[in-house]
Enzyme design. Structure first.
Site, PDB file in Angstrom:
ATOM      1  N   SER A 100       0.843  -1.196   0.000  1.00 30.93           N
ATOM      2  CA  SER A 100       0.000   0.000   0.000  1.00 30.93           C
ATOM      3  C   SER A 100       0.877   1.244   0.000  1.00 30.93           C
ATOM      4  O   SER A 100       1.776   1.375   0.831  1.00 30.93           O
ATOM      5  CB  SER A 100      -0.923   0.036   1.220  1.00 30.93           C
ATOM      6  N   THR A 130       7.376   2.339   4.143  1.00 29.20           N
ATOM      7  CA  THR A 130       8.303   1.622   3.266  1.00 29.20           C
ATOM      8  C   THR A 130       7.832   1.673   1.815  1.00 29.20           C
ATOM      9  O   THR A 130       8.637   1.896   0.905  1.00 29.20           O
ATOM     10  CB  THR A 130       8.471   0.158   3.735  1.00 29.20           C
ATOM     11  N   CYS A 131       6.542   1.509   1.596  1.00 25.94           N
ATOM     12  CA  CYS A 131       6.004   1.546   0.234  1.00 25.94           C
ATOM     13  C   CYS A 131       6.168   2.931  -0.384  1.00 25.94           C
ATOM     14  O   CYS A 131       6.528   3.063  -1.554  1.00 25.94           O
ATOM     15  CB  CYS A 131       4.535   1.157   0.236  1.00 25.94           C
ATOM     16  N   SER A 132       5.921   3.952   0.416  1.00 21.70           N
ATOM     17  CA  SER A 132       6.101   5.320  -0.037  1.00 21.70           C
ATOM     18  C   SER A 132       7.560   5.569  -0.396  1.00 21.70           C
ATOM     19  O   SER A 132       7.871   6.118  -1.467  1.00 21.70           O
ATOM     20  CB  SER A 132       5.652   6.289   1.062  1.00 21.70           C
TER      21      SER A 132
END
EC number: 1.11.1.24
Length: 174
Positions: free
Chosen positions: A61, A66-68
């Site tokens: 997501s 971390t995804c960002s």
């Protein structure tokens, strides 16, 4: 109805075991087709990127740290890549959330695509988390003929991928 492979003991989310649905792809495999959404109504397939070298960054997501960070890193790197290279970020976020994230984060080089509708990418690439219906973090590099030249499945959902290795594999193809 097709029978999907379930893989256990290969990944965790916050330290808890998860089940990944789909095959474990390897370097040299032909990349499977998929159907992803670019927005609520527009669907794309692997063939829409024919002739391009592709780095596919898979994140659970975009609204997590971390995804960002992963998406921002690949967006910065995309600015320095050849025009025949495309970086796709795949998540199960709704298209509206992806659009909001890109606007807020200044993501303008990476193409965000969502697996929310069909989960066909997650199943085909072996990253669909059965228990959460999210896609597990992974990175795939495909050559212009859609042969997988680099793959990294993350064992823990919160870990960062090996950015340098993925980018090196990508740059070898340019």
């Amino acid at each position: 109805m097709k029978q999907l492979v379930e893989r256990t003991g290969v990944a965790t989310a916050l330290g808890q075991p998860i089940t990944l649905v789909g095959p474990e792809l390897k370097v040299g495999d032909k990349a499977p087709d998929f159907t992803l959404n670019k927005d609520l109504l527009t669907e794309v397939n692997l063939s829409d990127y024919d002739g391009k070298i592709k780095l596919i960054s898979v994140v659970p997501s975009l609204d997590t740290g971390t995804c960002s960070a992963q998406t921002r890193r690949f967006n910065v790197e995309a600015a320095n890549l050849d025009e025949n290279v495309v970086i796709l970020t795949v998540s199960v976020d709704l298209p509206f959330a992806q659009g909001r994230f890109c606007e807020t984060a200044g993501i303008d080089k990476v193409v965000t695509l969502t697996d929310y509708k069909h989960r066909s990418f997650g199943e085909a690439y072996g990253v669909l988390i059965k228990e959460l219906q999210l896609d597990q973090r992974a990175v795939f590099v495909l050559d212009a003929d859609n042969t997988i030249r680099y793959v990294e499945y993350l064992a823990e959902m919160g870990e960062h991928p090996n950015y340098d290795a993925a980018l090196a594999a990508l740059k070898e193809l340019v």
